[in-house]
Design an enzyme around this catalytic site. Structure first.
Site, PDB file in Angstrom:
ATOM      1  CE  LYS A   8      42.904  37.502  32.719  1.00 48.63           C
ATOM      2  NZ  LYS A   8      44.264  37.075  32.856  1.00 48.63           N
ATOM      3  CG  ASP A 138      42.000  38.007  36.672  1.00 47.72           C
ATOM      4  OD1 ASP A 138      42.796  39.012  37.262  1.00 47.72           O
ATOM      5  OD2 ASP A 138      42.498  37.108  36.245  1.00 47.72           O
TER       6      ASP A 138
END
Length: 291
Positions: A8, A138
């Site tokens: 990401k 996350d």
């Protein structure tokens, strides 16, 4: 079960507070990109006298015990469900560590998903996200993927309209950044410039063009990094056609967003002479998937 687990980037990242328990609260816009680890999760009946969790990895220095977040994910799953089974996890790592690319978090989410599928434990999406949050801020995002807004300590996830296919260059120098050290340095900042994450969220909800988001790209952690290569990579990417370039997460990887594949390819060629890790990829609308 074999899964491809994506990296990401943070299109914008701000730290907005600190709770009484010491956890920081943040606002960010996540985006998955097509740089993947591959994870093989194998289920066994309980093996008497042997380790319940075994980790193998293609990179020798990656921890293969309770320090590994994939190990922690399996351990958490087994404790929650009480399933009388064992797991072998084989990690093929291509996402660099201490880069802010979320490789470990992505792996952990995929491992939780695979354990749930293979055992038939029936944990819900919400339960998997809650377990993921215990492993890292996350991790819950990787149960969504694509483009998403996150707040709180990572538990408040709001999917956003997909950014669209954008060419991305990722690069990282030799140095890494410890997340704990980055937060400690950030806590010492006085009146830092905060990225306008809510404005980016609103523009994405209005289906803004990727180039129009460039002025809103920002990362508070960039204010505390001492790695000169971060600024050098940003400058190189912008000079070679990127319409935005930013350090991702707590660092130390830098991404550049490009209008097409060709300038991204040329930028990759140039940067390979400068740093050990360079990858050309693109934004994607999904998260991990089985192969």
């Amino acid at each position: 079960m074999v899964l491809k687990t994506p990296a990401k980037i943070n299109l914008a990242l701000d730290v907005v507070g600190k709770r009484a328990d010491g956890y920081h609260t943040l606002e960010t816009v996540f985006q998955t990109v097509s740089l993947y680890d591959t994870i093989t999760v194998t289920l066994f009946p309980h093996r008497t006298g042997e380790q319940a969790i075994r980790i193998l990895c293609n990179i020798p220095w990656i921890p293969k015990d309770e320090r590994n977040i994939a190990w922690k994910a399996v351990d958490l799953f087994l404790k929650k469900t009480g399933c009388p089974v064992d797991f072998d996890i084989y990690l093929q790592k291509y996402i660099p560590s201490q880069a802010g690319l979320g490789g470990g978090s992505s792996d952990a989410a995929a491992v939780l998903y695979a354990c749930n599928q293979l055992t038939g434990a029936g944990l819900s999406h919400a339960e998997l996200c809650e377990m993921g949050l215990q492993l890292g801020a996350d991790v819950p995002f990787f149960f969504y993927g694509g483009t998403a807004y996150a707040a709180g300590v990572g538990e408040e996830i709001q999917p956003l309209p997909y950014l669209g296919d954008v060419s991305v260059v990722l690069a990282k120098g030799k140095g890494g950044i410890s997340t704990a050290a980055a937060y400690a340095a950030m806590d010492a900042l006085q009146n830092p410039p905060h990225p306008n994450v809510p404005e980016m969220k609103q523009r994405l909800q209005a289906y803004a063009e990727p180039k129009d988001l460039a002025p809103l790209c920002g990362n508070l952690f960039a204010e505390v990094t001492e790695l000169l290569i971060v600024q050098k990579l940003q400058q190189e990417m912008l000079a070679r056609g990127a319409f935005a370039s930013l350090m991702t997460g707590s660092g130390s990887a830098v991404f550049g967003l490009f209008p097409s594949q060709e300038p991204a390819r040329k930028c990759c060629s140039a940067l390979r002479k400068v740093v050990p890790f360079v990858a050309q990829c693109k934004t994607i609308p999904h998260t991990f998937y089985a192969i």
